[in-house]
Design a protein around this motif. Structure first.
Motif, PDB file in Angstrom:
ATOM      1  N   ILE A  88       0.865  -1.190   0.000  1.00 23.21           N
ATOM      2  CA  ILE A  88       0.000   0.000   0.000  1.00 23.21           C
ATOM      3  C   ILE A  88       0.898   1.234   0.000  1.00 23.21           C
ATOM      4  O   ILE A  88       1.748   1.383   0.881  1.00 23.21           O
ATOM      5  N   PRO A  89       0.737   2.121  -0.985  1.00 18.55           N
ATOM      6  CA  PRO A  89       1.625   3.285  -1.047  1.00 18.55           C
ATOM      7  C   PRO A  89       1.245   4.353  -0.023  1.00 18.55           C
ATOM      8  O   PRO A  89       0.067   4.548   0.270  1.00 18.55           O
ATOM      9  N   GLY A  90       2.266   5.012   0.523  1.00 17.54           N
ATOM     10  CA  GLY A  90       2.049   6.156   1.413  1.00 17.54           C
ATOM     11  C   GLY A  90       1.201   5.813   2.616  1.00 17.54           C
ATOM     12  O   GLY A  90       1.289   4.713   3.163  1.00 17.54           O
ATOM     13  N   ASP A  91       0.375   6.771   3.034  1.00 18.65           N
ATOM     14  CA  ASP A  91      -0.432   6.574   4.243  1.00 18.65           C
ATOM     15  C   ASP A  91      -1.886   6.236   3.914  1.00 18.65           C
ATOM     16  O   ASP A  91      -2.791   6.494   4.695  1.00 18.65           O
ATOM     17  N   LEU A  92      -2.101   5.644   2.739  1.00 20.56           N
ATOM     18  CA  LEU A  92      -3.445   5.226   2.355  1.00 20.56           C
ATOM     19  C   LEU A  92      -4.012   4.254   3.396  1.00 20.56           C
ATOM     20  O   LEU A  92      -3.308   3.350   3.832  1.00 20.56           O
ATOM     21  N   SER A  93      -5.271   4.440   3.771  1.00 19.90           N
ATOM     22  CA  SER A  93      -5.900   3.515   4.717  1.00 19.90           C
ATOM     23  C   SER A  93      -6.257   2.207   3.996  1.00 19.90           C
ATOM     24  O   SER A  93      -6.272   2.160   2.763  1.00 19.90           O
ATOM     25  N   PHE A  94      -6.571   1.174   4.786  1.00 21.99           N
ATOM     26  CA  PHE A  94      -6.987  -0.096   4.174  1.00 21.99           C
ATOM     27  C   PHE A  94      -8.253   0.107   3.326  1.00 21.99           C
ATOM     28  O   PHE A  94      -8.385  -0.469   2.251  1.00 21.99           O
ATOM     29  N   ASP A  95      -9.178   0.942   3.825  1.00 29.65           N
ATOM     30  CA  ASP A  95     -10.407   1.191   3.062  1.00 29.65           C
ATOM     31  C   ASP A  95     -10.089   1.869   1.728  1.00 29.65           C
ATOM     32  O   ASP A  95     -10.608   1.478   0.683  1.00 29.65           O
ATOM     33  N   GLU A  96      -9.248   2.895   1.781  1.00 28.67           N
ATOM     34  CA  GLU A  96      -8.905   3.607   0.548  1.00 28.67           C
ATOM     35  C   GLU A  96      -8.215   2.660  -0.438  1.00 28.67           C
ATOM     36  O   GLU A  96      -8.473   2.708  -1.644  1.00 28.67           O
ATOM     37  N   ALA A  97      -7.334   1.811   0.085  1.00 31.84           N
ATOM     38  CA  ALA A  97      -6.581   0.897  -0.788  1.00 31.84           C
ATOM     39  C   ALA A  97      -7.491  -0.133  -1.441  1.00 31.84           C
ATOM     40  O   ALA A  97      -7.362  -0.427  -2.628  1.00 31.84           O
ATOM     41  N   ALA A  98      -8.455  -0.660  -0.662  1.00 27.28           N
ATOM     42  CA  ALA A  98      -9.350  -1.692  -1.214  1.00 27.28           C
ATOM     43  C   ALA A  98     -10.269  -1.115  -2.277  1.00 27.28           C
ATOM     44  O   ALA A  98     -10.724  -1.823  -3.168  1.00 27.28           O
ATOM     45  N   ALA A  99     -10.541   0.180  -2.190  1.00 27.85           N
ATOM     46  CA  ALA A  99     -11.496   0.793  -3.112  1.00 27.85           C
ATOM     47  C   ALA A  99     -10.880   1.130  -4.468  1.00 27.85           C
ATOM     48  O   ALA A  99     -11.584   1.514  -5.390  1.00 27.85           O
ATOM     49  N   VAL A 100      -9.569   0.962  -4.595  1.00 28.79           N
ATOM     50  CA  VAL A 100      -8.881   1.421  -5.810  1.00 28.79           C
ATOM     51  C   VAL A 100      -8.875   0.431  -6.982  1.00 28.79           C
ATOM     52  O   VAL A 100      -9.243   0.801  -8.104  1.00 28.79           O
ATOM     53  N   PRO A 101      -8.396  -0.808  -6.808  1.00 27.15           N
ATOM     54  CA  PRO A 101      -7.910  -1.573  -7.964  1.00 27.15           C
ATOM     55  C   PRO A 101      -8.845  -1.718  -9.155  1.00 27.15           C
ATOM     56  O   PRO A 101      -8.528  -1.230 -10.250  1.00 27.15           O
ATOM     57  N   LEU A 102      -9.977  -2.387  -8.988  1.00 21.75           N
ATOM     58  CA  LEU A 102     -10.743  -2.759 -10.166  1.00 21.75           C
ATOM     59  C   LEU A 102     -11.230  -1.558 -10.978  1.00 21.75           C
ATOM     60  O   LEU A 102     -11.089  -1.519 -12.200  1.00 21.75           O
TER      61      LEU A 102
END
Ligand SMILES: [Zn+2]
Length: 342
Positions: A135-149
């Protein structure tokens, strides 16, 4: 472990919160303790049943996952236990011609986490090491999960398929959807002029906050007429589409000469018509797009880490309430990603 599984296709009631076997990792695989899993419409299609996929049953869906590395296989060298990671949802062989070219979704063995293999509606999920991204930087787990697809899809559609160039004009259909909200931001990276459509003024206000320059309320206005007015009858260079027949005519008519219509879905039906003379006479292109590659996720993540783009989040639910979360998605009364927490 606890997981949401279904043993047969059907409505939200087939989703069962129950005990499932812990995933067993191979030497090249990583076991991840799930911290957040974002919903996609794909999850609902898989639950209802889509003819081309014979799913392994019982099945666990969930393609967008973030979490902590819980265990690594003996050949894994790039990540270690405890690392904060997000998962690239596309699973491909990594050693065919398409994979070498970075065209992961053209790999003959391509599938998604949660499609032919168990996904993230669970306490744990396993993936090959090559799908694990810190996970780059200080992204939260929620923010990270919402990104990929959604960002992989929007990036592949706009840049790789439609060849969007700086300053072009883009019509983004369905700005309230996850992929629509990603497309607005991806298009703004190259200072495209974005015309966004949605069915409510509240959704349009949110689209504007993400950078949309012009707004069309498709429940009150004709998309084609508004695009004509907003572009002085020229039309747009790129139409970003994922709805199908309900908007197809408006989309095709909205294309400028040399315009490109790129589509990744057909939620309103499978068939559409157009006048072939308007295709060649105006030198237009119709482009299909399906997911994208790991390299495109890495590209998008650079801008996410710099906070130049962000995953939009609507709400979160406890894993056991996955059926409620999917009902919310089916209601269309949301803007951005809906998340599950084990
Ligand atoms: Zn391959």
């Amino acid at each position: 472990m606890k997981a949401i599984r279904f043993h047969e296709h059907g409505g939200p009631e087939v989703l069962k919160y129950e005990d499932a076997p812990d995933p067993k990792t191979q030497a090249n695989e990583v076991l991840v303790k799930v911290k957040a899993c974002a919903l996609n419409h794909l999850d609902i299609w898989l639950r209802v049943g889509v003819r081309k996929w014979q799913l392994p049953m019982p099945h666990i869906v969930g393609s967008d996952v973030s979490g902590e590395v819980a265990e690594i296989g003996s050949l894994v060298s790039r990540v270690k236990t405890g690392d904060r990671v997000l998962l690239c949802p596309g699973l491909s062989c990594g050693q065919c011609e398409a994979c070498f070219k970075g065209l992961d979704s053209a790999c003959r063995s391509y599938t998604l986490l949660g499609v032919m293999v168990d996904g993230g509606y669970a306490e744990y999920v396993k993936v090959p090491e090559m799908n694990v991204v810190p996970i780059p930087g200080d992204l939260s787990f929620d923010e990270a999960a919402a990104v990929p697809l959604v960002f992989i899809t929007a990036w592949h559609m706009l840049f790789t398929r439609a060849g969007l160039k700086p300053g072009e004009e883009v019509l983004v259909i369905g700005a309230g959807s996850g992929v629509g909200s990603a497309a607005i931001q991806v298009a703004k990276l190259v200072n495209a002029r974005v015309i966004a459509t949605a069915g409510t003024d509240a959704k349009l206000e949110k689209a504007k906050a993400l950078g949309a320059d012009e707004l069309i309320n498709h429940s009150k206005q004709s998309i084609a007429e508004e695009v004509k007015r907003l572009t002085a009858r020229r039309g747009v260079d790129v139409v970003f589409e994922h709805v199908g027949p309900a908007v197809w005519d408006d989309c095709f008519q909205s294309l400028a000469t040399y315009g490109r219509l790129v589509t990744c879905g057909a939620t309103s039906g499978a068939e559409a018509k157009f006048d072939i003379r308007d295709l060649y006479g105006r030198q237009r292109s119709i482009l299909g797009s399906f997911m994208g590659g790991k390299g495109e996720l890495m590209d998008a993540l650079k801008f996410i880490a710099q906070r130049k783009m962000k995953a939009v989040m609507d709400s979160s639910f406890s894993l056991k309430d996955a059926a409620e979360a999917q009902k919310k998605m089916e209601s269309r009364d949301f803007f951005g990603k809906i998340l599950l927490h084990p």
